[in-house]
Design a protein around this motif. Structure first.
Motif, short mmCIF file in Angstrom:
data_model
loop_
_atom_site.label_atom_id
_atom_site.label_comp_id
_atom_site.label_asym_id
_atom_site.label_seq_id
_atom_site.Cartn_x
_atom_site.Cartn_y
_atom_site.Cartn_z
N HIS A 252 32.49 46.83 37.51
CA HIS A 252 32.91 48.20 37.18
C HIS A 252 34.36 48.15 36.72
N ILE A 253 34.94 49.30 36.44
CA ILE A 253 36.30 49.34 35.89
C ILE A 253 37.31 48.78 36.89
N LEU A 254 37.17 49.12 38.17
CA LEU A 254 38.06 48.55 39.18
C LEU A 254 37.96 47.03 39.20
N GLY A 255 36.74 46.52 39.06
CA GLY A 255 36.54 45.07 39.01
C GLY A 255 37.21 44.43 37.81
N ILE A 256 37.25 45.14 36.69
CA ILE A 256 37.92 44.62 35.49
C ILE A 256 39.43 44.59 35.72
N LEU A 257 39.99 45.65 36.34
CA LEU A 257 41.41 45.65 36.68
C LEU A 257 41.72 44.46 37.60
N HIS A 258 40.85 44.22 38.57
CA HIS A 258 41.02 43.09 39.48
C HIS A 258 41.03 41.77 38.72
N GLU A 259 40.20 41.68 37.69
CA GLU A 259 40.12 40.47 36.89
C GLU A 259 41.43 40.23 36.15
N PHE A 260 42.09 41.28 35.70
CA PHE A 260 43.37 41.14 35.02
C PHE A 260 44.43 40.51 35.92
N TYR A 261 44.28 40.66 37.23
CA TYR A 261 45.30 40.19 38.17
C TYR A 261 45.00 38.81 38.75
N LYS A 262 43.95 38.17 38.30
CA LYS A 262 43.59 36.88 38.89
C LYS A 262 44.59 35.80 38.48
N PRO A 263 44.87 34.84 39.38
CA PRO A 263 45.78 33.74 39.04
C PRO A 263 45.11 32.73 38.13
N GLU A 264 45.91 31.87 37.54
CA GLU A 264 45.37 30.83 36.66
C GLU A 264 44.50 29.86 37.45
N ARG A 265 44.96 29.53 38.67
CA ARG A 265 44.16 28.71 39.59
C ARG A 265 43.57 29.62 40.65
N THR A 266 42.25 29.63 40.76
CA THR A 266 41.59 30.61 41.62
C THR A 266 40.95 30.02 42.87
N GLU A 267 41.19 28.73 43.16
CA GLU A 267 40.62 28.18 44.38
C GLU A 267 41.21 28.87 45.61
N ARG A 268 40.40 29.08 46.61
CA ARG A 268 40.82 29.83 47.79
C ARG A 268 41.71 28.98 48.71
N PRO A 269 42.97 29.37 48.92
CA PRO A 269 43.84 28.65 49.85
C PRO A 269 43.64 29.18 51.28
N ILE A 270 42.66 28.63 51.98
CA ILE A 270 42.32 29.11 53.32
C ILE A 270 43.49 28.92 54.27
N ILE A 271 43.74 29.89 55.14
CA ILE A 271 44.81 29.78 56.14
C ILE A 271 44.21 29.93 57.53
N THR A 272 44.79 29.22 58.49
CA THR A 272 44.35 29.34 59.88
C THR A 272 45.26 30.26 60.67
N ALA A 273 46.45 30.50 60.14
CA ALA A 273 47.40 31.41 60.80
C ALA A 273 48.29 32.03 59.74
N ILE A 274 48.77 33.22 60.01
CA ILE A 274 49.67 33.89 59.08
C ILE A 274 50.97 33.08 59.00
N PRO A 275 51.41 32.73 57.80
CA PRO A 275 52.61 31.88 57.66
C PRO A 275 53.87 32.59 58.11
N ALA A 276 54.91 31.79 58.37
CA ALA A 276 56.21 32.35 58.78
C ALA A 276 56.73 33.30 57.72
N ALA A 277 57.31 34.41 58.17
CA ALA A 277 57.79 35.44 57.25
C ALA A 277 59.28 35.64 57.40
N TYR A 278 59.97 35.75 56.28
CA TYR A 278 61.39 36.05 56.27
C TYR A 278 61.59 37.25 55.34
N SER A 279 62.35 38.20 55.80
CA SER A 279 62.57 39.41 55.01
C SER A 279 63.55 39.14 53.88
N ALA A 280 63.65 40.09 52.96
CA ALA A 280 64.56 39.94 51.82
C ALA A 280 66.01 39.81 52.29
#
Length: 459
Positions: A252-280
């Motif tokens: 559908h149209i939302l799916g097409i918008l989603h397609e526009f945002y896909k990265p060049e490499r689309t393999e799934r980078p699975i994570i086991t834990a949320i990575p460390a975060a640092y604010s701006a």
């Protein structure tokens, strides 16, 4: 079709029949999406996946307005809402304008073209139903004839709306804001019709013009560019030719918008834990700069680039407003409950949530030209960004490589000169004070050495 059974092919009768608003204010699913998902778990993925559905309460209750159309209803889920009646009544005008534009002695009358549209949709009615999650809803809500009318009317409205965008430029109806509001409604997850229906109606209407004024790909690109919150333009090459049968299936149209945002490499980078975060603000204190990322192949790209003198986090320049929230929430909902769909938008929202912890972080990103804040205050922008990921799960994270590099820099010795500079040389007065202290300290050392030398010479 009901109008055929009554022996009438009149456009006026058909148009009137299509624009009848359903009496019910809001169709109700007999079972929740969550329960239906559990029932479907034992089936094949492709068999059970229906890409248009009511957003589960887990996400909907956080921001009800983000999933409810403001101006126009598309498809059966929100049809009949009182606040959408004005545009519902205008759909017949759009239909009439479209048919007038494409009809000719060679291509047939308006009634002939409309009949062909109905036939195309009617032949696909079983597949159309499969696109809507919860067949109980379709069974209890509308007959096949009514569903065909909805599909034809709404597909014609979408195509003519985009056609008018091309003709009118930034002005449509009262003002540009209204046209963008309609455009945002057209990307709501619950406000969709199957893409193949839109494609079929395009083939019967605009594609019969030789040459057609615009390809279907160009038309949808024009629409979605109007609602794209990122500064970089949508790359039309990302989705290819939408009329080509070899193009991967788009729902559908939302799916097409989603397609526009896909990265060049689309393999799934699975994570086991949320990575460390640092604010701006935290990253700024250790010397990290923020710059707009102009990656045309991945519009949501966030990349950490490290050189000894210029550690930089490049982010897409984005407009933060109420439309941004609506678009992101619908992309995330589409990803969260659609098995074949990958989590590009969810990853981006997660990254933004980690980078923006306080209004001060928003201020820093605005100053760095990464964010454009149209919400009136940094507090509102910070709250929105932090709230978008509420009750969202993170099975993968497309920025894990950049996050690991950022973490490595944050914990390395490279940041020491930057921390020293930020602390003692952040203003001219601090730098002067530091220089004066160094001079005084140096003089004291010299005096001490001089006196020590004289003392030794006396003895």
């Amino acid at each position: 079709m009901s109008n055929k059974e009554e022996g009438s092919s009149s456009l006026a009768v058909v148009s009137h029949d299509i624009t009848i608003i359903a009496e019910e204010s809001e169709p109700i699913l007999s079972e929740s999406v969550e329960k239906l998902l559990q029932i479907a778990n034992s089936r094949n993925v492709e068999e059970r996946f229906s890409p248009i559905y009511t957003v589960p309460s887990r996400l909907r209750d956080v921001s009800l307005s983000s999933f409810t159309p403001r101006v126009v209803s598309i498809g059966p889920i929100h049809r009949g809402r009182a606040n959408l009646k004005l545009m519902q009544d205008k759909k017949a005008t759009y239909l009439d304008e479209l048919l007038t534009e494409v009809c000719s002695p060679e291509r047939g009358s308006r009634a002939d073209i409309l009949t062909r549209c109905e036939k195309k949709v009617s032949d696909s009615i079983k597949e159309i139903k499969r696109y809507y999650f919860g067949k109980y809803f379709m069974k209890d809500g509308y007959s096949d004839d009514k569903l065909v009318q909805i599909m034809v009317m709404d597909a014609c409205f979408i195509l003519q709306f985009i056609n008018k965008l091309f003709k009118a430029g930034d002005e449509l109806y009262e003002n540009r804001l209204r046209s963008r509001s309609v455009g945002v409604d057209l990307v709501l997850l619950e406000n969709q019709i199957p893409f193949f229906v839109l494609k079929d109606i395009y083939e019967v209407t605009f594609e019969t013009l030789k040459p057609p004024p615009h390809s279907l790909t160009e038309m949808l690109h024009e629409l979605l560019e109007r609602v794209n919150p990122f500064a970089e333009k949508l790359n039309i090459d990302t989705v290819g030719n939408l009329s080509d049968e070899r193009t991967p299936p788009l729902y559908h149209i939302l799916g097409i918008l989603h397609e526009f945002y896909k990265p060049e490499r689309t393999e799934r980078p699975i994570i086991t834990a949320i990575p460390a975060a640092y604010s701006a603000v935290e990253l700024h204190k250790v010397g990290v700069r923020f710059r707009p990322n102009k990656d045309k192949k991945f519009l949501m790209a966030v990349k950490f680039q490290h050189s000894l003198h210029k550690p930089t986090l490049k982010m897409p320049r984005v407009l933060i407003d109420n439309f941004f929230e609506v678009i992101m929430r619908n992309l995330i909902a589409y990803e969260q409950y659609s098995t074949p769909v990958k989590n590009y938008a969810t990853s981006y929202a997660m990254a933004m949530d980690m980078i923006v912890a306080t209004p001060g972080d928003v201020a820093k990103l605005v100053k760095s030209n990464v964010l454009v804040n149209n919400l009136g205050s940094n507090e509102k922008a910070s709250y929105m960004i932090n709230n978008i990921c509420k009750d969202v799960t993170f099975p993968d994270f497309y920025y894990i490589e950049s996050w690991e590099r950022t973490k490595k820099y944050y914990n390395s010795w490279y940041k020491i000169p930057w921390v020293f500079t930020r602390k003692y040389c952040s203003t001219p007065w601090k730098a002067i004070a530091l220089l004066a202290a160094v001079i005084v300290f140096s003089i004291a050392i010299i005096q001490f050495i001089f006196r020590l030398t004289r003392f030794k010479s006396f003895h």
